[in-house]
Design a protein around this motif. Structure first.
Motif: not given
Length: 233
Positions: A215-217, A167-174, A176-183, A227-230
């Motif tokens: 998989v990305r969400a 498995l290779a995972a990644n996570f990105n966020s700013v 102080g903000t509630p939003e994030a992206q991961f895959g 929403p989930l994209y796969a």
């Protein structure tokens, strides 16, 4: 609360201070162990030390052991394999992002630009489906550039079937903000194991085949799952 077996202070060439810790355990104030690791090294800012502040700029941990629980209600808890309850808990993906931001906003970590975990062993216990998975030999690298946090991880999943899933995972966020992206990119994972992770993949439970794909969400501003994209093969 942090307990440790050994602490050494090193000052290397260029007057760059470094602390090495061995046999470290991190617990909540209630006494539940969250994580333990065999060794940690931290590099510090000399200018901060001269000003009376301890501000690590880089942290490396080796031999990290932890347990991630998913309860029957869908909530998660991060704790040590030796604890029975407690630890860090989060009900929604937004709670996890908030706790990461709170940790990185601590004054002592304001100058931390890079953290690396080596030899990560994570036991994932899913009480919804009464299954346990072991993620072994993992590496996780987190970097901060201004307010942007990026995390990349590589892990091997030891399942019940033959072969090893990577498995290779990644996570990105700013921060102080509630939003994030991961895959997550996966290779050679049992279709039945994927089917257990989310109702969206439940239809894969009828297959007996190795699956590869991505998989990305993300996390939306209200803290819920985006929403989930796969793409699966």
């Amino acid at each position: 609360r942090v307990t440790l077996g050994e602490l050494r202070l090193l000052v290397k060439e260029g007057w760059r201070p470094q602390i090495r810790l061995r046999d470290v355990s991190v617990r909540t104030l209630g006494g539940e162990e969250i994580v333990r690791f065999s060794e940690s090294k931290a590099k510090f800012s000399m200018s901060a030390l001269l000003g009376g502040r301890i501000a690590p700029s880089e942290i490396t941990m080796t031999g990290v052991f932890a347990t991630l629980l998913r309860e029957s209600d869908g909530s998660f808890a991060l704790q040590s394999e030796f604890s029975s309850a407690g630890g860090l808990r989060f009900e929604t993906p937004g709670d996890a992002v908030d706790q990461i931001d709170a940790l990185l906003s601590q004054p002592g970590l304001s100058g931390l630009d890079r953290a690396e975990l080596r030899g990560l062993t994570l036991q994932f216990i899913d009480r919804r489906v009464q299954r346990a998975f072991t993620l072994d030999g993992g590496r996780l690298i987190a970097t901060r550039n201004g307010d942007t946090l990026s995390v990349d991880a590589d892990l091997a999943l030891l399942g019940e079937g033959p072969g090893v899933t990577t498995l290779a995972a990644n996570f990105n966020s700013v921060i102080g903000t509630p939003e994030a992206q991961f895959g997550v990119t996966l290779d050679n994972m049992s279709a039945a194991d994927i089917a257990l992770q989310s109702p969206a993949f439940g239809w894969l439970g009828v297959l007996r085949a190795p699956i590869s794909g991505a998989v990305r969400a993300g996390v939306r501003p209200d803290g819920t799952l985006a929403p989930l994209y796969a793409t699966l093969q």
